[in-house]
Design an enzyme around this catalytic site. Sequence first.
Site, PDB file in Angstrom:
ATOM      1  CD  GLU A  11      -2.543  11.112  14.492  1.00  0.00           C
ATOM      2  OE1 GLU A  11      -3.509  11.089  15.253  1.00  0.00           O
ATOM      3  OE2 GLU A  11      -2.490  11.873  13.516  1.00  0.00           O
ATOM      4  N   GLY A  77     -10.196  11.571  21.018  1.00  0.00           N
ATOM      5  CA  GLY A  77     -10.676  11.792  22.382  1.00  0.00           C
ATOM      6  C   GLY A  77     -11.868  10.876  22.650  1.00  0.00           C
ATOM      7  CG  ASP A 196      -7.711  13.438  24.592  1.00  0.00           C
ATOM      8  OD1 ASP A 196      -6.988  13.356  23.581  1.00  0.00           O
ATOM      9  OD2 ASP A 196      -8.891  13.832  24.533  1.00  0.00           O
TER      10      ASP A 196
HETATM   11  N1  ADE Z   1      -7.641  13.973  18.983  1.00  0.00           N
HETATM   12  C1  ADE Z   1      -7.192  13.445  20.132  1.00  0.00           C
HETATM   13  N2  ADE Z   1      -7.861  13.935  21.186  1.00  0.00           N
HETATM   14  C2  ADE Z   1      -8.772  14.799  20.687  1.00  0.00           C
HETATM   15  C3  ADE Z   1      -9.751  15.632  21.285  1.00  0.00           C
HETATM   16  N3  ADE Z   1      -9.925  15.670  22.598  1.00  0.00           N
HETATM   17  N4  ADE Z   1     -10.501  16.410  20.469  1.00  0.00           N
HETATM   18  C4  ADE Z   1     -10.318  16.380  19.123  1.00  0.00           C
HETATM   19  N5  ADE Z   1      -9.393  15.613  18.525  1.00  0.00           N
HETATM   20  C5  ADE Z   1      -8.638  14.835  19.296  1.00  0.00           C
END
Ligand code: ADE
Length: 228
Positions: A11, A77, A196
């Site tokens: 990152e 996410g 995600d």
């Molecule tokens: N960072 C990237 N994806 C995530 C997720 N699903 N939950 C928490 N932090 C995240």
Amino acid sequence: MIGIIGAMQLETTAISEVLTEKQRCEYAGMTFLSGKLNGIDVVVSTCGPGKVFAAVCAQTMILKFHPEYLINIGVGGAISPSLHVTDLAVATSTVQHDMDTSPLGDPKGMISQINRIHLPCDPALIQAARDAMADLGLKGEFGVIATGDQFVDSVELKSTLQSRFGAIACDMEGGAIGHVCFINQVPYIVLRAISDNAEDGAPVSFETFAVSAAAQSVKLLTCMLKKL
Ligand code: ADE
């Protein structure tokens, strides 16, 4: 001086690599790389995953570098159904979804002592992010980012984060940086790009898209800095 924090190397590398006049120092096992980014003084650190690392990093940056504001970059996410992989999620506020003193009568997410759930991001930084997104033609949303010490990968938790806090995305550091900034009165913002959907398949999606998503948050940051 502007402070930039990411949890993982993937990152922050793109920013660290283009810094000029670099100076490196270490506190609490974390590297703080200061230098110039397009002529602007910045300090960049990779804090590690979760709220404690993020809080230690933010507090150290504030005490040692006195940044005008802090920017948390990286991946997150998706909670909002209209956010897809590599889209941007920009925080207007953060919450700590795993903060829970409800047995003592508080609402879930309430941070006792400061008595708030939402940690508001700085309006000028939010506006700069809006302008940068428009300039770059990037797709994304602005809203609440929910932070907790867990990687979210279930429909149940996702819908709780949406209904309880109105969250559009989740991460593991933003709300901790927001908390530190709040008690130190330092303006902050969180810029996340989606890796995600925080439900089934999220770990595989994270592994696949974290690098390309992280590049989007760096792109937004770089454009935003020119507007401040
Ligand atoms: N960072 C990237 N994806 C995530 C997720 N699903 N939950 C928490 N932090 C995240």
